[in-house]
Structure formats: structure tokens, C-alpha cells
Design a protein around this motif. Structure first.
Motif, PDB file in Angstrom:
ATOM      1  N   VAL A 191     -60.889   4.261  71.638  1.00 22.21           N
ATOM      2  CA  VAL A 191     -59.799   3.956  72.568  1.00 22.21           C
ATOM      3  C   VAL A 191     -60.059   4.530  73.953  1.00 22.21           C
ATOM      4  O   VAL A 191     -59.354   4.237  74.901  1.00 22.21           O
ATOM      5  CB  VAL A 191     -58.424   4.453  72.036  1.00 22.21           C
ATOM      6  N   GLY A 192     -61.060   5.378  74.088  1.00 19.65           N
ATOM      7  CA  GLY A 192     -61.387   5.992  75.370  1.00 19.65           C
ATOM      8  C   GLY A 192     -60.751   7.365  75.504  1.00 19.65           C
ATOM      9  O   GLY A 192     -59.774   7.696  74.835  1.00 19.65           O
ATOM     10  N   GLN A 193     -61.320   8.152  76.398  1.00 19.84           N
ATOM     11  CA  GLN A 193     -60.901   9.546  76.530  1.00 19.84           C
ATOM     12  C   GLN A 193     -59.422   9.693  76.894  1.00 19.84           C
ATOM     13  O   GLN A 193     -58.724  10.542  76.337  1.00 19.84           O
ATOM     14  CB  GLN A 193     -61.762  10.265  77.565  1.00 19.84           C
ATOM     15  N   THR A 194     -58.936   8.891  77.821  1.00 20.17           N
ATOM     16  CA  THR A 194     -57.551   9.035  78.262  1.00 20.17           C
ATOM     17  C   THR A 194     -56.572   8.763  77.125  1.00 20.17           C
ATOM     18  O   THR A 194     -55.656   9.553  76.888  1.00 20.17           O
ATOM     19  CB  THR A 194     -57.269   8.092  79.451  1.00 20.17           C
ATOM     20  N   LYS A 195     -56.767   7.678  76.395  1.00 15.90           N
ATOM     21  CA  LYS A 195     -55.866   7.371  75.280  1.00 15.90           C
ATOM     22  C   LYS A 195     -56.037   8.364  74.138  1.00 15.90           C
ATOM     23  O   LYS A 195     -55.067   8.732  73.485  1.00 15.90           O
ATOM     24  CB  LYS A 195     -56.077   5.942  74.796  1.00 15.90           C
ATOM     25  N   ALA A 196     -57.267   8.808  73.915  1.00 19.81           N
ATOM     26  CA  ALA A 196     -57.498   9.807  72.874  1.00 19.81           C
ATOM     27  C   ALA A 196     -56.769  11.106  73.225  1.00 19.81           C
ATOM     28  O   ALA A 196     -56.152  11.742  72.368  1.00 19.81           O
ATOM     29  CB  ALA A 196     -58.993  10.051  72.686  1.00 19.81           C
ATOM     30  N   MET A 197     -56.829  11.484  74.485  1.00 18.01           N
ATOM     31  CA  MET A 197     -56.121  12.687  74.926  1.00 18.01           C
ATOM     32  C   MET A 197     -54.615  12.505  74.714  1.00 18.01           C
ATOM     33  O   MET A 197     -53.923  13.419  74.254  1.00 18.01           O
ATOM     34  CB  MET A 197     -56.437  12.951  76.403  1.00 18.01           C
ATOM     35  N   ARG A 198     -54.123  11.326  75.037  1.00 23.69           N
ATOM     36  CA  ARG A 198     -52.690  11.056  74.850  1.00 23.69           C
ATOM     37  C   ARG A 198     -52.294  11.192  73.372  1.00 23.69           C
ATOM     38  O   ARG A 198     -51.230  11.736  73.067  1.00 23.69           O
ATOM     39  CB  ARG A 198     -52.339   9.662  75.360  1.00 23.69           C
ATOM     40  N   LEU A 199     -53.132  10.689  72.477  1.00 26.97           N
ATOM     41  CA  LEU A 199     -52.848  10.835  71.047  1.00 26.97           C
ATOM     42  C   LEU A 199     -52.701  12.313  70.678  1.00 26.97           C
ATOM     43  O   LEU A 199     -51.837  12.687  69.892  1.00 26.97           O
ATOM     44  CB  LEU A 199     -53.952  10.184  70.214  1.00 26.97           C
ATOM     45  N   GLY A 200     -53.570  13.139  71.241  1.00 21.91           N
ATOM     46  CA  GLY A 200     -53.481  14.575  70.985  1.00 21.91           C
ATOM     47  C   GLY A 200     -52.239  15.197  71.590  1.00 21.91           C
ATOM     48  O   GLY A 200     -51.573  16.021  70.966  1.00 21.91           O
ATOM     49  N   PHE A 201     -51.890  14.795  72.813  1.00 19.12           N
ATOM     50  CA  PHE A 201     -50.683  15.325  73.466  1.00 19.12           C
ATOM     51  C   PHE A 201     -49.436  14.956  72.673  1.00 19.12           C
ATOM     52  O   PHE A 201     -48.507  15.766  72.552  1.00 19.12           O
ATOM     53  CB  PHE A 201     -50.546  14.784  74.886  1.00 19.12           C
ATOM     54  N   GLU A 202     -49.407  13.746  72.145  1.00 16.04           N
ATOM     55  CA  GLU A 202     -48.242  13.308  71.364  1.00 16.04           C
ATOM     56  C   GLU A 202     -48.078  14.135  70.094  1.00 16.04           C
ATOM     57  O   GLU A 202     -46.971  14.318  69.611  1.00 16.04           O
ATOM     58  CB  GLU A 202     -48.368  11.826  71.022  1.00 16.04           C
ATOM     59  N   ARG A 203     -49.154  14.645  69.568  1.00 14.72           N
ATOM     60  CA  ARG A 203     -49.116  15.449  68.338  1.00 14.72           C
ATOM     61  C   ARG A 203     -48.874  16.935  68.604  1.00 14.72           C
ATOM     62  O   ARG A 203     -48.453  17.676  67.739  1.00 14.72           O
ATOM     63  CB  ARG A 203     -50.448  15.235  67.600  1.00 14.72           C
ATOM     64  N   ALA A 204     -49.123  17.365  69.841  1.00  9.45           N
ATOM     65  CA  ALA A 204     -49.052  18.789  70.197  1.00  9.45           C
ATOM     66  C   ALA A 204     -47.641  19.341  70.041  1.00  9.45           C
ATOM     67  O   ALA A 204     -46.669  18.713  70.446  1.00  9.45           O
ATOM     68  CB  ALA A 204     -49.533  18.986  71.635  1.00  9.45           C
ATOM     69  N   GLU A 205     -47.558  20.537  69.471  1.00  8.79           N
ATOM     70  CA  GLU A 205     -46.281  21.220  69.278  1.00  8.79           C
ATOM     71  C   GLU A 205     -46.196  22.542  70.025  1.00  8.79           C
ATOM     72  O   GLU A 205     -45.170  23.202  69.988  1.00  8.79           O
ATOM     73  CB  GLU A 205     -46.041  21.461  67.783  1.00  8.79           C
ATOM     74  N   GLY A 206     -47.261  22.949  70.679  1.00  3.06           N
ATOM     75  CA  GLY A 206     -47.272  24.235  71.375  1.00  3.06           C
ATOM     76  C   GLY A 206     -46.457  24.203  72.658  1.00  3.06           C
ATOM     77  O   GLY A 206     -46.241  23.149  73.260  1.00  3.06           O
ATOM     78  N   ASP A 207     -45.998  25.380  73.065  1.00  4.12           N
ATOM     79  CA  ASP A 207     -45.284  25.506  74.339  1.00  4.12           C
ATOM     80  C   ASP A 207     -46.220  25.252  75.511  1.00  4.12           C
ATOM     81  O   ASP A 207     -45.805  24.762  76.550  1.00  4.12           O
ATOM     82  CB  ASP A 207     -44.689  26.916  74.478  1.00  4.12           C
TER      83      ASP A 207
END
Length: 125
Positions: free
Chosen positions: A73-89
Motif C-alpha cells: 500500500v506504500g509507506q504513507t498508507k502503511a504508516m496510517r495503518l500503524g497510527f490507527e492501531r496506536a494506543e500510546g499517548d
């Protein structure tokens, strides 16, 4: 609501050789910083051994979360997938090819603690 203080998001695409060293570097830094953390490793459709290597690491470390995109999906979308899963402050993003030094994470967090909403940076060798 999570009690995690930090989320480290790293997208990987065919970077099997950097997975273990990058993981070890991040783990060392985060263990020294204190506070609950998670490492969100996003497999961006890798065709090499990146995903199996991530899974192997995950079996021994409950702080590792894998988000798998079966197709690129490319770096930008892959990063977004990670951000959507992130629970840290605090969310820290890094490249999977070791362009970013995990040792810089405490410096970035220190700047955030001064009241900034967002920080980014690098240091020259």
C-alpha cells in the motif's frame, strides 16, 4: 483506554535484514525510558522474510504488535495503518530501513514535554 505511554510505529517493506537489529535498538531504548510501550510493526506487503521474522519476534515480546497488509500500500498508507492501531499517548514513527536512530527517541520525547504538539528531526553525523 490504554495505559500505554508510547507507541512506536514502523512500516516495513522487504526489509528482513533490518527487522531484528531495529527491534533490538528500539527495545533497548524503550526499556531504558520506562513507561508502558508498544511497537507497531506494519508489514507493507513484503515478499521476503520480513513477515515471518516479525512473527518470530512477536512470539517472545508482548509489546510487539503486527499489522499485516497482504498487498503493498506504500509507506504513507502503511504508516496510517500503524497510527490507527496506536494506543500510546505519544506516537513515534520510524523507517524500517534504519534511517532513523532509536537513540533519538528520548530527545524527541524531551521536546514534546516542553509543550510542543509535534516534533520531528534528525541529527547530522
Amino acid at each position: 483506554m490504554s495505559d500505554r505511554k508510547y507507541s512506536i510505529v514502523v512500516p516495513f517493506y522487504n526489509e528482513e535484514k533490518s527487522v531484528r537489529p531495529l527491534y533490538a535498538s528500539i527495545k533497548k531504548v524503550m526499556d531504558n525510558m520506562g513507561g508502558a510501550y508498544e511497537m507497531i510493526f506494519v508489514n507493507d506487503g513484503s515478499t521476503d522474510a520480513t513477515l515471518p521474522t516479525l512473527k518470530d519476534i512477536r512470539t517472545n515480546d508482548p509489546n510487539v504488535i503486527i499489522v499485516d497488509s497482504p498487498e503493498r500500500v506504500g509507506q504513507t498508507k502503511a504508516m496510517r495503518l500503524g497510527f490507527e492501531r496506536a494506543e500510546g499517548d505519544t506516537v513515534v514513527s520510524m523507517d524500517g530501513d534504519m534511517q532513523n536512530d532509536p537513540a533519538d527517541i528520548p530527545n524527541l520525547v524531551s521536546e514534546l514535554e516542553k509543550g510542543y504538539d509535534f516534533v520531528c528531526g534528525w541529527r547530522y553525523p
